[in-house]
Design an enzyme around this catalytic site. Structure first.
Site, PDB file in Angstrom:
ATOM      1  N   PRO A 238       0.887  -1.286  -0.062  1.00  0.00           N
ATOM      2  CA  PRO A 238       0.000   0.051  -0.016  1.00  0.00           C
ATOM      3  C   PRO A 238       0.788   1.316   0.155  1.00  0.00           C
ATOM      4  O   PRO A 238       1.402   1.651   1.069  1.00  0.00           O
ATOM      5  CB  PRO A 238      -0.678  -0.015   1.240  1.00  0.00           C
ATOM      6  CG  PRO A 238      -0.103  -0.790   2.277  1.00  0.00           C
ATOM      7  CD  PRO A 238       0.784  -2.031   1.259  1.00  0.00           C
ATOM      8  N   ASP A 414       6.088   3.175   1.664  1.00  0.00           N
ATOM      9  CA  ASP A 414       5.232   2.091   2.116  1.00  0.00           C
ATOM     10  C   ASP A 414       4.335   2.589   3.415  1.00  0.00           C
ATOM     11  O   ASP A 414       4.849   2.914   4.410  1.00  0.00           O
ATOM     12  CB  ASP A 414       5.946   0.819   2.689  1.00  0.00           C
ATOM     13  CG  ASP A 414       5.214  -0.364   3.170  1.00  0.00           C
ATOM     14  OD1 ASP A 414       4.296  -0.064   3.416  1.00  0.00           O
ATOM     15  OD2 ASP A 414       5.799  -1.576   2.951  1.00  0.00           O
ATOM     16  N   HIS A 415       2.953   2.856   3.165  1.00  0.00           N
ATOM     17  CA  HIS A 415       2.245   3.348   4.137  1.00  0.00           C
ATOM     18  C   HIS A 415       2.138   2.592   5.325  1.00  0.00           C
ATOM     19  O   HIS A 415       1.442   2.964   6.356  1.00  0.00           O
ATOM     20  CB  HIS A 415       0.812   3.864   3.560  1.00  0.00           C
ATOM     21  CG  HIS A 415       0.166   5.129   4.064  1.00  0.00           C
ATOM     22  ND1 HIS A 415       0.533   5.517   5.349  1.00  0.00           N
ATOM     23  CD2 HIS A 415      -0.433   5.907   3.445  1.00  0.00           C
ATOM     24  CE1 HIS A 415      -0.276   6.636   5.653  1.00  0.00           C
ATOM     25  NE2 HIS A 415      -0.745   7.054   4.601  1.00  0.00           N
ATOM     26  N   ARG A 416       2.529   1.304   5.358  1.00  0.00           N
ATOM     27  CA  ARG A 416       2.364   0.518   6.511  1.00  0.00           C
ATOM     28  C   ARG A 416       3.331   0.825   7.467  1.00  0.00           C
ATOM     29  O   ARG A 416       3.198   0.705   8.620  1.00  0.00           O
ATOM     30  CB  ARG A 416       2.647  -1.099   6.075  1.00  0.00           C
ATOM     31  CG  ARG A 416       1.495  -1.579   5.222  1.00  0.00           C
ATOM     32  CD  ARG A 416       1.783  -2.964   4.897  1.00  0.00           C
ATOM     33  NE  ARG A 416       3.136  -3.064   3.834  1.00  0.00           N
ATOM     34  CZ  ARG A 416       3.845  -4.092   3.690  1.00  0.00           C
ATOM     35  NH1 ARG A 416       3.163  -5.282   3.674  1.00  0.00           N
ATOM     36  NH2 ARG A 416       4.954  -3.898   2.979  1.00  0.00           N
ATOM     37  N   ILE A 418       5.488   4.220   7.062  1.00  0.00           N
ATOM     38  CA  ILE A 418       5.555   5.539   6.751  1.00  0.00           C
ATOM     39  C   ILE A 418       4.253   6.228   6.736  1.00  0.00           C
ATOM     40  O   ILE A 418       3.667   5.927   5.869  1.00  0.00           O
ATOM     41  CB  ILE A 418       6.672   5.792   5.650  1.00  0.00           C
ATOM     42  CG1 ILE A 418       7.880   5.151   5.968  1.00  0.00           C
ATOM     43  CG2 ILE A 418       6.709   7.449   5.741  1.00  0.00           C
ATOM     44  CD1 ILE A 418       8.793   5.381   4.708  1.00  0.00           C
TER      45      ILE A 418
END
Length: 443
Positions: A238, A414-416, A418
């Protein structure tokens, strides 16, 4: 006593390779360290050396076969009996046998020699006549790969180098002459070979038809297949892209002032070089961007080393060589190393380890154009920085619009791991460093 030669470990995250070329055959005497196998991995061609002396008794793989580390490649007789080599003195050659293209010659595979005879240009095959199979073809893995892709038999290519080593230019020139139907000039042997026939090699164009008309069908190359696999893996992340711009007007002036000096020592000073140094410093201040995520153990792994991959566009596809310990190197050192890496990448002469271990990646499309793009995070990394083409823009300063050189940057992350605010601060720190080049450390 027979010994097994198995494919060794190929490095981090490489679980499979393709047999590109088997460099020895049954009966050959090999020496420890001698290249015996050419393999193709994700994005590199590499030669695998022998780990022991001996004689090839059996070959267990075929060219084009996919193999995993540990698979049995050869059965080798570790100690060659002295009796296998004839002790009789060679007979005096006849006048006919003295010709360079002789019919009788001691095969390399049955003679235990400390040195292997070179393949001089004078022994290159003339058209319609094969080169002697017992004289090794001298060519690098990248040249062998090129020849296979063009459908060229290396034993038919004349070497321009006095040592007999075939270069990529030799292969390309030979292929061009063949496809154009021209006579391929070969170095004439000393013996009287006065006439020979030449024939052009037809190019087979794989064509097909769909519902609307003819189409061209082209099989995916190894690099393209591996790139597709990696992109599918990375696309499952994501990810979000954050955009910003850096005013590099002063940095460009500094670059121009130092460019000739760096060029004199073998480097090429570009904005990318400064960006590499700055990103390494940014990764120290924002450690999340230099990490990877381990979902099985539910933990984030922070890397304490700063190896940065740089995407390089080549005729074979996109390759990403890695500059190691960028934080410990000066602008000059980074410039020289990147220049050398880029050249090796385009020639496909990179070692496997030079494509592995990156903690962060930079993709620079500034030389091609565009004002922005969304780079895909290169898993297992958590971020990638994109650079687009810089351009002059009016910037409002002290009550006036002033022309300034602006560099568009795009950070995918990577939104998981950051969050958006962290990404904005990270990119803004990089922009500030680019805008104040006097803060960059020159060592």
């Amino acid at each position: 006593m027979p010994k097994e030669f198995r494919l060794p470990s190929l490095g981090e995250n490489i679980s499979e390779a393709t047999i590109g070329k088997i460099l020895v055959k049954i009966g050959d005497i090999i020496k420890k360290g001698q290249p015996v196998l050419e393999i193709e991995t994700d994005k590199a061609v590499a030669e695998i050396p022998a780990t022991l002396d001996g004689k090839i008794m059996e070959v267990h793989v075929k060219e084009g076969q996919k193999v995993k580390p540990g698979v049995l490649i050869f059965t080798i007789e570790e100690k060659v009996e002295a009796g296998t080599v004839s002790s009789e003195p060679p007979a005096t050659p006849s006048a006919e046998e003295k010709a360079p293209v002789a019919k009788k010659e001691t095969p390399v595979s049955t003679a235990v020699e400390k040195t292997v005879p070179l393949r001089p240009p004078s022994l290159t095959a003339v058209a319609g006549q094969k080169a002697k199979s017992d004289i090794p073809i001298l060519a690098s893995p990248s040249v062998r790969r090129l020849a296979r892709e063009l459908g060229v038999a290396l034993e038919e290519v004349p070497a321009s180098d006095p040592s007999g080593k075939i270069s990529a230019e030799d292969v390309m020139a030979y292929h061009k002459r063949k496809t154009e139907g021209e006579t391929v000039s070969q170095p004439e042997p000393i013996s009287a070979i006065t006439t020979h026939e030449t024939t052009s090699i037809p190019i087979e164009t794989p064509t097909a038809k769909d519902s609307w008309g003819p189409v061209l069908v082209e099989p995916m190359t190894t690099i393209r297949k591996k790139t597709a696999e990696q992109m599918m893996r990375s696309w499952s992340i994501p990810q979000v892209t954050h955009f910003d711009k850096a005013n590099i007007t002063q940095l460009e002036q500094l670059r121009e002032a130092w460019a000739k000096k760096i060029q004199s020592v073998g480097g090429r000073l570009s904005i990318l070089i400064f960006t590499l140094k700055i990103v390494a410093e940014a990764l120290k201040r924002f450690p999340k961007f230099n990490s990877s995520i381990d979902l099985e153990k539910e933990q984030i792994v922070y890397k304490k080393y700063y190896h940065i991959g740089v995407a390089v566009d080549t005729e074979h596809g996109l390759l990403v060589p890695v500059l190691r310990d960028v934080d410990k190197k000066s602008i000059k050192e980074i410039s020289i190393e990147l220049t050398q890496l880029a050249e090796k990448t385009r020639q496909r002469k990179l070692a496997l380890e030079e494509l592995q271990g990156a903690t962060f990646t930079i993709s620079n499309l500034g030389g091609l154009g565009g004002y922005g793009f969304t780079p895909i995070v290169n898993a297992p990394q958590v971020a990638i920085l994109g650079m687009s083409r810089s351009s002059m823009e009016p910037v409002y300063q002290n009550g006036n619009f002033v022309p300034q050189l602006m560099l568009p940057l795009s950070l995918s992350y990577d939104h998981r791991v950051i969050d958006g605010a962290e990404a904005a601060r990270f990119v803004r720190w990089i922009c500030n460093a680019l805008e104040n080049p006097w803060n960059i450390f020159f060592e």
